[in-house]
Design an enzyme around this catalytic site. Sequence first.
Site, PDB file in Angstrom:
ATOM      1  N   HIS A  66      10.515  31.335  10.028  1.00  0.00           N
ATOM      2  CA  HIS A  66      10.947  32.268  11.066  1.00  0.00           C
ATOM      3  C   HIS A  66      11.025  33.672  10.464  1.00  0.00           C
ATOM      4  O   HIS A  66      11.208  33.832   9.248  1.00  0.00           O
ATOM      5  CB  HIS A  66      12.315  31.875  11.604  1.00  0.00           C
ATOM      6  N   GLU A  68      13.362  35.874  10.422  1.00  0.00           N
ATOM      7  CA  GLU A  68      14.599  36.146   9.685  1.00  0.00           C
ATOM      8  C   GLU A  68      14.578  35.517   8.301  1.00  0.00           C
ATOM      9  O   GLU A  68      14.981  36.148   7.315  1.00  0.00           O
ATOM     10  CB  GLU A  68      15.816  35.594  10.447  1.00  0.00           C
ATOM     11  N   CYS A  96      18.226  31.595  15.711  1.00  0.00           N
ATOM     12  CA  CYS A  96      18.515  30.180  15.937  1.00  0.00           C
ATOM     13  C   CYS A  96      19.589  29.716  14.948  1.00  0.00           C
ATOM     14  O   CYS A  96      20.040  30.482  14.087  1.00  0.00           O
ATOM     15  CB  CYS A  96      17.232  29.355  15.747  1.00  0.00           C
ATOM     16  N   CYS A  99      18.554  30.102  11.179  1.00  0.00           N
ATOM     17  CA  CYS A  99      18.573  31.484  10.712  1.00  0.00           C
ATOM     18  C   CYS A  99      19.990  32.039  10.639  1.00  0.00           C
ATOM     19  O   CYS A  99      20.335  32.758   9.700  1.00  0.00           O
ATOM     20  CB  CYS A  99      17.688  32.346  11.606  1.00  0.00           C
TER      21      CYS A  99
END
Length: 163
Positions: A66, A68, A96, A99
């Site tokens: 992801h 992040e 999410c 993260c």
Amino acid sequence: MDSTVHQNLDDAWSPADRVFMQRALALASHAQTQGEIPVGAVLVQGESIVGEGWNQPVAKCDPTAHAEILALRAAAKQLRNYRLTGATLYVTLEPCAMCAGAMVNARIGRLVFAARDLRFGAVRSKFRLADSELLNHRVVVEEGLMAAEAGEMLRRFFEGKRE
């Protein structure tokens, strides 16, 4: 530190906040050109970008890739420290659970995100992981900076996928 919702009005953001979120939006746009969900992230220490990332789980065959996580990894490598105390993470979509947990573990000081993720968002929409009183570190969470732009980019992306 309380766990109240920090939602700034458009005129309450600093010029630096705007510059860094604009960079995150550019990274999200890059992700979209690669066929990835358009999410971008920029990690800032002081006034310097120390890490950035865009969604790449498809390209990397990695469910943890992801935006992040990639920004946190880049910053930790550059700073040679897994603790990113005092840093600010700018991201175009609400993080999410994975993260949000990584941000707490890295001791991020502040999270600024653009649009809420009503399905998977773990800092406001579904959970409040980043600033939970149950954890030993709380991230200051601010939302809404350039939310319309980020939301529109995501809307167009998923609309294109459905066609």
